[in-house]
Design a protein around this motif. Sequence first.
Motif, PDB file in Angstrom:
ATOM      1  N   GLU B 161      -7.607  45.377 -10.740  1.00  0.00           N
ATOM      2  CA  GLU B 161      -6.518  45.113 -11.689  1.00  0.00           C
ATOM      3  C   GLU B 161      -5.445  46.198 -11.633  1.00  0.00           C
ATOM      4  O   GLU B 161      -4.264  45.915 -11.830  1.00  0.00           O
ATOM      5  CB  GLU B 161      -7.080  44.981 -13.104  1.00  0.00           C
ATOM      6  N   VAL B 162      -5.854  47.420 -11.361  1.00  0.00           N
ATOM      7  CA  VAL B 162      -4.880  48.501 -11.208  1.00  0.00           C
ATOM      8  C   VAL B 162      -3.973  48.199 -10.012  1.00  0.00           C
ATOM      9  O   VAL B 162      -2.753  48.335 -10.073  1.00  0.00           O
ATOM     10  CB  VAL B 162      -5.595  49.868 -11.027  1.00  0.00           C
ATOM     11  N   ILE B 163      -4.589  47.766  -8.920  1.00  0.00           N
ATOM     12  CA  ILE B 163      -3.808  47.482  -7.717  1.00  0.00           C
ATOM     13  C   ILE B 163      -2.870  46.300  -7.961  1.00  0.00           C
ATOM     14  O   ILE B 163      -1.713  46.305  -7.527  1.00  0.00           O
ATOM     15  CB  ILE B 163      -4.748  47.250  -6.520  1.00  0.00           C
ATOM     16  N   LYS B 164      -3.346  45.335  -8.708  1.00  0.00           N
ATOM     17  CA  LYS B 164      -2.501  44.187  -9.054  1.00  0.00           C
ATOM     18  C   LYS B 164      -1.314  44.648  -9.920  1.00  0.00           C
ATOM     19  O   LYS B 164      -0.162  44.290  -9.677  1.00  0.00           O
ATOM     20  CB  LYS B 164      -3.343  43.162  -9.822  1.00  0.00           C
ATOM     21  N   ALA B 165      -1.635  45.485 -10.901  1.00  0.00           N
ATOM     22  CA  ALA B 165      -0.577  45.984 -11.789  1.00  0.00           C
ATOM     23  C   ALA B 165       0.394  46.888 -11.035  1.00  0.00           C
ATOM     24  O   ALA B 165       1.567  46.990 -11.382  1.00  0.00           O
ATOM     25  CB  ALA B 165      -1.198  46.744 -12.961  1.00  0.00           C
ATOM     26  N   ALA B 166      -0.121  47.537  -9.993  1.00  0.00           N
ATOM     27  CA  ALA B 166       0.701  48.485  -9.244  1.00  0.00           C
ATOM     28  C   ALA B 166       1.702  47.789  -8.329  1.00  0.00           C
ATOM     29  O   ALA B 166       2.677  48.394  -7.896  1.00  0.00           O
ATOM     30  CB  ALA B 166      -0.200  49.390  -8.408  1.00  0.00           C
ATOM     31  N   PRO B 191      -6.498  42.134 -17.428  1.00  0.00           N
ATOM     32  CA  PRO B 191      -5.208  42.689 -17.025  1.00  0.00           C
ATOM     33  C   PRO B 191      -5.075  44.158 -17.411  1.00  0.00           C
ATOM     34  O   PRO B 191      -5.469  44.552 -18.512  1.00  0.00           O
ATOM     35  CB  PRO B 191      -4.194  41.824 -17.785  1.00  0.00           C
ATOM     36  N   PHE B 192      -4.553  44.935 -16.479  1.00  0.00           N
ATOM     37  CA  PHE B 192      -4.428  46.376 -16.686  1.00  0.00           C
ATOM     38  C   PHE B 192      -2.967  46.724 -16.914  1.00  0.00           C
ATOM     39  O   PHE B 192      -2.093  46.269 -16.184  1.00  0.00           O
ATOM     40  CB  PHE B 192      -4.956  47.121 -15.461  1.00  0.00           C
ATOM     41  N   THR B 193      -2.723  47.529 -17.927  1.00  0.00           N
ATOM     42  CA  THR B 193      -1.365  48.008 -18.162  1.00  0.00           C
ATOM     43  C   THR B 193      -1.306  49.498 -17.854  1.00  0.00           C
ATOM     44  O   THR B 193      -2.029  50.295 -18.479  1.00  0.00           O
ATOM     45  CB  THR B 193      -0.940  47.774 -19.633  1.00  0.00           C
ATOM     46  N   ILE B 194      -0.488  49.855 -16.892  1.00  0.00           N
ATOM     47  CA  ILE B 194      -0.367  51.266 -16.510  1.00  0.00           C
ATOM     48  C   ILE B 194       0.170  52.064 -17.700  1.00  0.00           C
ATOM     49  O   ILE B 194       1.155  51.679 -18.324  1.00  0.00           O
ATOM     50  CB  ILE B 194       0.559  51.404 -15.272  1.00  0.00           C
ATOM     51  N   GLY B 195      -0.526  53.141 -18.021  1.00  0.00           N
ATOM     52  CA  GLY B 195      -0.078  53.998 -19.117  1.00  0.00           C
ATOM     53  C   GLY B 195      -0.680  53.656 -20.466  1.00  0.00           C
ATOM     54  O   GLY B 195      -0.333  54.273 -21.470  1.00  0.00           O
ATOM     55  N   LYS B 196      -1.580  52.675 -20.486  1.00  0.00           N
ATOM     56  CA  LYS B 196      -2.160  52.239 -21.762  1.00  0.00           C
ATOM     57  C   LYS B 196      -3.667  52.470 -21.741  1.00  0.00           C
ATOM     58  O   LYS B 196      -4.385  51.934 -20.902  1.00  0.00           O
ATOM     59  CB  LYS B 196      -1.858  50.748 -21.944  1.00  0.00           C
ATOM     60  N   ALA B 197      -4.159  53.264 -22.689  1.00  0.00           N
ATOM     61  CA  ALA B 197      -5.599  53.508 -22.785  1.00  0.00           C
ATOM     62  C   ALA B 197      -6.299  52.251 -23.291  1.00  0.00           C
ATOM     63  O   ALA B 197      -5.692  51.416 -23.955  1.00  0.00           O
ATOM     64  CB  ALA B 197      -5.870  54.672 -23.735  1.00  0.00           C
ATOM     65  N   ILE B 198      -7.579  52.138 -22.961  1.00  0.00           N
ATOM     66  CA  ILE B 198      -8.351  50.977 -23.414  1.00  0.00           C
ATOM     67  C   ILE B 198      -9.344  51.462 -24.463  1.00  0.00           C
ATOM     68  O   ILE B 198     -10.235  52.281 -24.174  1.00  0.00           O
ATOM     69  CB  ILE B 198      -9.081  50.314 -22.234  1.00  0.00           C
ATOM     70  N   SER B 199      -9.182  50.952 -25.677  1.00  0.00           N
ATOM     71  CA  SER B 199     -10.038  51.379 -26.778  1.00  0.00           C
ATOM     72  C   SER B 199     -11.294  50.516 -26.806  1.00  0.00           C
ATOM     73  O   SER B 199     -11.221  49.285 -26.807  1.00  0.00           O
ATOM     74  CB  SER B 199      -9.270  51.246 -28.095  1.00  0.00           C
ATOM     75  N   HIS B 200     -12.452  51.175 -26.819  1.00  0.00           N
ATOM     76  CA  HIS B 200     -13.721  50.429 -26.905  1.00  0.00           C
ATOM     77  C   HIS B 200     -14.310  50.494 -28.306  1.00  0.00           C
ATOM     78  O   HIS B 200     -14.862  49.519 -28.786  1.00  0.00           O
ATOM     79  CB  HIS B 200     -14.731  50.971 -25.887  1.00  0.00           C
ATOM     80  N   TYR B 201     -14.238  51.671 -28.930  1.00  0.00           N
ATOM     81  CA  TYR B 201     -14.785  51.838 -30.284  1.00  0.00           C
ATOM     82  C   TYR B 201     -13.883  52.783 -31.071  1.00  0.00           C
ATOM     83  O   TYR B 201     -13.275  53.689 -30.498  1.00  0.00           O
ATOM     84  CB  TYR B 201     -16.191  52.469 -30.251  1.00  0.00           C
TER      85      TYR B 201
END
Lengths: 289, 328
Positions: B161-166, B191-201
């Motif tokens: 997804e990083v490569i796709k977003a890139a 989907p990955f957004t460059i510059g956006k952290a992914i919150s799990h908890y």
Amino acid sequence: MEITGGRNSLRPTDEEIAFLKDRAKFCRLETIRLIEIAKVGHYTSVFSAAELFSALYYDAMDLRRGEPKWEDRDRFMMGKGHAAVGLFPLLADLDFIDRDVLDGYTRLGNPLGDHPDMTKVPGIDFSSGSIGHALSAGCGMALAGRMLGKDFYTYVMIGDGELQEGQVWEAALFGAHNGLGKLIGIIDRNGYQLDGSVDDIIGVEPIVEKWQAFGWETHVVDGHDVAAVATLLRTLKADRERTRPVMIIAETVKGKGVSYMETEPGWHLGYLDPSDAARAIAEIEAMEI
Amino acid sequence: MNKPLSDKSWQYRQLNAVTPGLDALSDALIELVAAGEPIVAGTADLQYSNGLAKFHALHPDRFVQFGISEQNMVSAAAGMAAVGMKPYVATFASFLALLCCEQIRMDVAYSKLPVRLIGHHAGISLGFYGTSHHATEDLAIMRSIANLTVIAPADGNQLKEVIKAANDYPHPIYIRIQRGRDPEVYAQRQPFTIGKAISHYSGTDLMIIATGSTVHPALEATRALRAAGASVGFLDMATVKPIDRDAILDAAGQSPRILTVEEHNVLGGLGGAVAEVLASEGLPVKLTRHGIYDEYSLIAPPTHLYAHYELDAKGIEARATRLLEGRA
């Protein structure tokens, strides 16, 4: 006279030769004018390459006046980026940049510095400043050109001192291995680098045999004989099926055109007071090569 | 006589089969070629280590073998990008970020060319191959280069997804990955957004922030701590630069303690980036940076090293527990 680029015959006409000589003179004179603005610069690195610049930009390379981004243009880059001061006037002459940009050479906010910057200067195909990268970048361009089905040529000028950089030899292997026939390297063999004679510092001879051994087609030319340079470049371009990269060893004189610069390696970097600049200009005006 | 006797024997060219996770990089690039993108992939004599052998086999005309000449590879990739291609060049993170640092700065980043630099086998994942092959400085070095984006995906699905977003991202990117053996964090591609952290908890006692290879073990540690009753939050900070400032401020708003976890020197990497945000905002948060403590790693199999340096799930849990108990 317009950029010729016609290459109807392999040898330029007398009129074309006179024009190329005139543009080499223009390159030298503009270099003196621009360095007066900066108060320091690389006169002699330009003077050894002035005929090479002229033959490339006004004869060999496929360019379109005023269209520095034309995608099928031939590309040029140089490892000896410190000679950019001699290239900028040519880019202005070809309407790639405004002429008045030259007048602010190196001043705050002006795009023109001691080394060429592709992000700031239309017509600069690749940035340089750290010696040794250019031939690799040229390999990449030539290979990508082939992958994309393009027909452009990539010209890379490197200094003879630059041959001391290991990366040059990585590129030498790579270019030959990949059969980059539209890659033309030019060594400005002026014999000097910052600290002295190339041969005294870390010798690079035998240059021709080295490039041959690496699998490159080699040619030796008098780098100040603009007719010979233009003829060689036209001849190389006439064979569009070549499967080996080419390295031209251009025998040149560092500081060519100004007598005391030709004999003193310290002029690699320097400044001419206006009184000395006037004498240098007179010598260049009187040059017969 | 000409074949190994055991089917457990394997040789280098069979790495893809032994380590199916290595396919992720090639698969992502193959998707882009299929979409008509002018992708070119290159490596420096490591096509089996990074799995690009698969891409090579399918698209030999889009693959460039540079041999053992990493600096030439990076400069040439810049040249390729300058005439309209989208180059991905891959080698060990230690060689890419350190040996080629200047080519990355001059030819790729300064020139603003959309080259994707894949630093694989990052951190101490090459274990007993030794210090020459460890990359515990690369995040710090790459992060300090202007124009360069730095991303450390947690697993193969995120890498894809990083490569796709890139693909249409206009800036050069350093992508830091492991050795293709990453346990799965993301079962599905998202989907990955460059510059956006992914919150799990979310968490009110402690927020753990991890990147790349430490996401999986840190997430496991988070779950164990939560199961034991602590309110522990978790952020996957895949993009180390530009760092997600808002996510860090939000974490600091939730919890008085933050623990960063990275397979990298604690200086200059993820922990450094988080520290810069917290300090510049003047936030009174207790930050603990966990990773390699400014030393060269020992030699051992990777899993032994992760245990030794408390970078496996158990170790991270222990580190977090000490922090929660106010012991360190």
